[in-house]
Design a protein around this motif. Structure first.
Motif, short mmCIF file in Angstrom:
data_model
loop_
_atom_site.label_atom_id
_atom_site.label_comp_id
_atom_site.label_asym_id
_atom_site.label_seq_id
_atom_site.Cartn_x
_atom_site.Cartn_y
_atom_site.Cartn_z
N ASN A 188 0.82 -1.22 0.00
CA ASN A 188 0.00 0.00 0.00
C ASN A 188 0.85 1.26 0.00
O ASN A 188 0.50 2.27 -0.64
CB ASN A 188 -0.93 0.00 1.21
CG ASN A 188 -1.97 -1.09 1.15
OD1 ASN A 188 -2.32 -1.55 0.06
ND2 ASN A 188 -2.47 -1.53 2.29
N ASN A 191 2.76 1.71 -3.50
CA ASN A 191 1.84 2.12 -4.57
C ASN A 191 1.59 3.62 -4.57
O ASN A 191 1.15 4.17 -5.59
CB ASN A 191 0.51 1.38 -4.43
CG ASN A 191 0.64 -0.10 -4.76
OD1 ASN A 191 1.58 -0.50 -5.45
ND2 ASN A 191 -0.29 -0.90 -4.29
N ARG A 192 1.84 4.30 -3.46
CA ARG A 192 1.65 5.75 -3.38
C ARG A 192 2.96 6.53 -3.49
O ARG A 192 2.96 7.75 -3.34
CB ARG A 192 0.97 6.11 -2.04
CG ARG A 192 -0.43 5.54 -1.90
CD ARG A 192 -0.97 5.76 -0.50
NE ARG A 192 -2.31 5.26 -0.35
CZ ARG A 192 -3.41 5.98 -0.46
NH1 ARG A 192 -3.30 7.26 -0.73
NH2 ARG A 192 -4.61 5.45 -0.31
N PRO A 246 -0.87 6.77 4.02
CA PRO A 246 -1.07 7.78 2.97
C PRO A 246 -0.36 9.10 3.28
O PRO A 246 0.20 9.73 2.37
CB PRO A 246 -2.59 7.96 2.95
CG PRO A 246 -3.14 6.70 3.50
CD PRO A 246 -2.16 6.29 4.55
N ALA A 249 3.43 8.56 2.75
CA ALA A 249 3.77 8.54 1.33
C ALA A 249 3.76 9.95 0.73
O ALA A 249 4.65 10.32 -0.04
CB ALA A 249 2.79 7.64 0.58
N LYS A 250 2.78 10.74 1.11
CA LYS A 250 2.71 12.10 0.57
C LYS A 250 3.87 12.96 1.07
O LYS A 250 4.43 13.77 0.32
CB LYS A 250 1.38 12.74 0.95
CG LYS A 250 1.10 14.05 0.22
CD LYS A 250 -0.31 14.52 0.45
CE LYS A 250 -0.58 15.81 -0.34
NZ LYS A 250 -1.98 16.29 -0.14
#
Length: 534
Positions: A188, A191-192, A246, A249-250
């Protein structure tokens, strides 16, 4: 001398597949015996595709190196028929179908060696990659097929980049696995991380120029880039600080390869009392350039706010509720602070206002802030009074003029309330101008109409007692009405008149005030019917 017959199993295989050919290994050959030759040099049927490709390339190369002998007359005639006006030498090129090019390219750039079996052909024994991205020396063919070749090469380059991205992602997942991360979490997260994967891919390609990585594979170089960046320990540390994958990753993509800036900024946010659960939101909403700002610039902003009434213990709350403050320059912050101080606010009022509603300082442009102040002045309020109003109710700065204030003013005009009445409502209960009249005010007005209150009296009620609009219809207003009609002796015919004359009754507590007063009047000998009529 006669040759030995083949083994029975091989003989049976030839009968089952009469059109297939056979490969003899060295153990089946006898010394001092002539080799058995077959008319077709293809190998096994289960690997006929790759073998035929190798055979095709080999025969073509042999034909190019050893052309058939021709007579001088035939050779001259052939050259004149093919190239009558061209004396330049030409080179024969191997033309490969596009789908075969993709297969060769993917096998050449694969991250792991595919499983092999006896007699199979590995990708390194196939055609070199340069033959896939072929170039033509024949100028006549180049003019005809230039556009098609450019399209093929572009497709192959994009395919090669995509394969390299997948290889880099696999290497990154391997580093995550080594760091004790689960497969699902790693998948996961990776993928980001498309931008960071591209960064690793570029850096790994650049390492090829260094002498120590000159002979290393791409996987080794990609792993070296990932290890040197310390991205896996950083992910573990951010996860320990309650950041979801998330957000992690950002942040990594925002860093543009400078991962140390993330740890540096997180540590700084902790020093200004930003709680762990708000670290990720604060970083992501502070602007795209927040990781490029220096700690000295951020300290200067905090010190300036503290000098104008915002306490140090409040700073973490203010920054986490309005992260955009960190994206402004010190000059921009000073302009915004002076905007409120010039309206007559002192440092204590300003600090309290920022703590109550941090968005009033940093979430709106200066143009929007000036427009809202000027609109409030149209009700007849002075600049200093608007300043005190915003210090008491800074949520007004978060209201939209077009979407909230203008529809509300139009509705109040419809109820017969003048501008002076609106000014009284604004000064007594400014929260009224923060409500959505369709969901909060209109249902209450309709309830009063159902009770028998005339339209012209409803406007007077709201001006006389503006807090009436802030009460809950089902938890406050309706229970008081039921109490007046059931226990206080007010009839259904008179309830509208009672509320219109005394809207303050709807703000009284039933248990602490209305029941106590009712019992007192009853103790004086006043009956329920008389109490309701009076």
């Amino acid at each position: 001398m006669l040759s030995c017959p083949p083994p029975p199993s091989l003989h049976q295989h030839l009968h089952r597949h009469p059109h297939s050919t056979t490969v003899y290994s060295s153990i089946h050959r006898q010394p001092n015996l002539p080799a058995i030759t077959t008319p077709d040099p293809l190998i096994r049927t289960q690997n006929a595709k790759s073998t035929s490709l190798l055979h095709h390339s080999t025969t073509t190369t042999n034909k190019t190196k050893n052309p058939p002998q021709e007579s001088d007359n035939d050779q001259q005639q052939h050259q004149n028929s093919v190239h009558p006006n061209d004396n330049k030498p030409t080179t024969r090129q191997l033309i490969i179908p596009p789908h075969e090019k993709l297969n060769i390219l993917e096998m050449s750039l694969a991250s792991k060696r595919p499983p092999l079996f006896p007699g199979s052909i590995y990708a390194n024994s196939l055609l070199p990659l340069q033959s896939v991205l072929r170039t033509r020396n024949d100028t006549q063919h180049l003019e005809n097929d230039n556009d098609e070749d450019d399209e093929d090469e572009e497709v192959m380059i994009m395919r090669a980049l995509e394969i390299r991205r997948k290889v880099t992602a696999v290497v990154f997942k391997g580093a995550m696995k080594k760091g004790k991360f689960g497969i699902t979490y790693s998948t996961n997260l990776v993928n980001r991380l498309s931008e960071f994967i591209d960064h690793v891919m570029i850096e790994a390609a650049a390492l090829k120029r260094l002498p120590e990585f000159e002979d290393s594979t791409f996987n080794v170089r990609a792993k070296a880039v990932i290890d040197d960046s310390n991205v896996v320990p950083l992910i573990r540390w951010l996860k320990h600080n309650d950041l979801s994958y998330p957000k992690i990753a950002k942040l990594i993509c925002m860093s543009k390869g400078n991962l140390d800036s993330i740890r540096r900024l997180v540590e700084w946010l902790k020093t200004v009392h930003v709680k762990a659960e708000f670290l990720g939101v604060t970083l992501l909403k502070s602007g795209d350039d927040i990781l490029q700002r220096s700690i000295e610039e951020l300290d200067e902003i905090v010190e300036y706010l503290e000098s104008n009434g915002v306490k140090g213990d409040w700073m973490g709350f203010v920054i986490s509720r309005c992260p955009k403050l960190l994206s402004y320059s010190i000059e921009e912050v000073k302009t915004r602070v002076e905007f409120y101080l010039n309206m007559g606010m002192n440092a204590n009022d300003f600090g309290t206002m920022v703590f109550d509603y941090p968005g009033a300082l940093g979430c709106f442009t200066l143009e929007e802030m000036n427009q809202k102040v000027n609109y409030l002045k149209e009700f007849g309020l002075s600049t200093e009074y608007v300043g005190r109003l915003l210090a008491f109710r800074p949520e007004l700065m978060g209201c939209s003029i077009e979407e909230k204030w203008k529809p509300l003013v139009k509705y109040l005009y419809y109820l017969g309330i003048s501008r002076d009445g609106m000014r009284r409502m604004l000064t007594i209960k400014p929260m009224v101008f923060c409500f959505n009249f369709e969901t909060t005010i209109a249902p209450k007005v309709q309830f009063f109409r159902d009770l028998g209150v005339r339209d012209d009296a409803i406007g007077n009620m709201l001006v006389k007692f503006p807090p009436l609009l802030t009460y809950s219809l089902h938890k406050k207003i309706r229970p008081v009405v039921i109490f007046l009609m059931t226990k206080a002796g007010v009839t259904e015919k008179d309830i509208g008149k009672v509320i219109a004359l005394g809207p303050e009754l709807l703000g009284c507590s039933i248990g602490n005030k209305l029941e106590v007063n009712m019992k007192y009047f009853l103790s004086l000998g006043i009956r329920h019917r008389q109490l309701g009529c009076d």
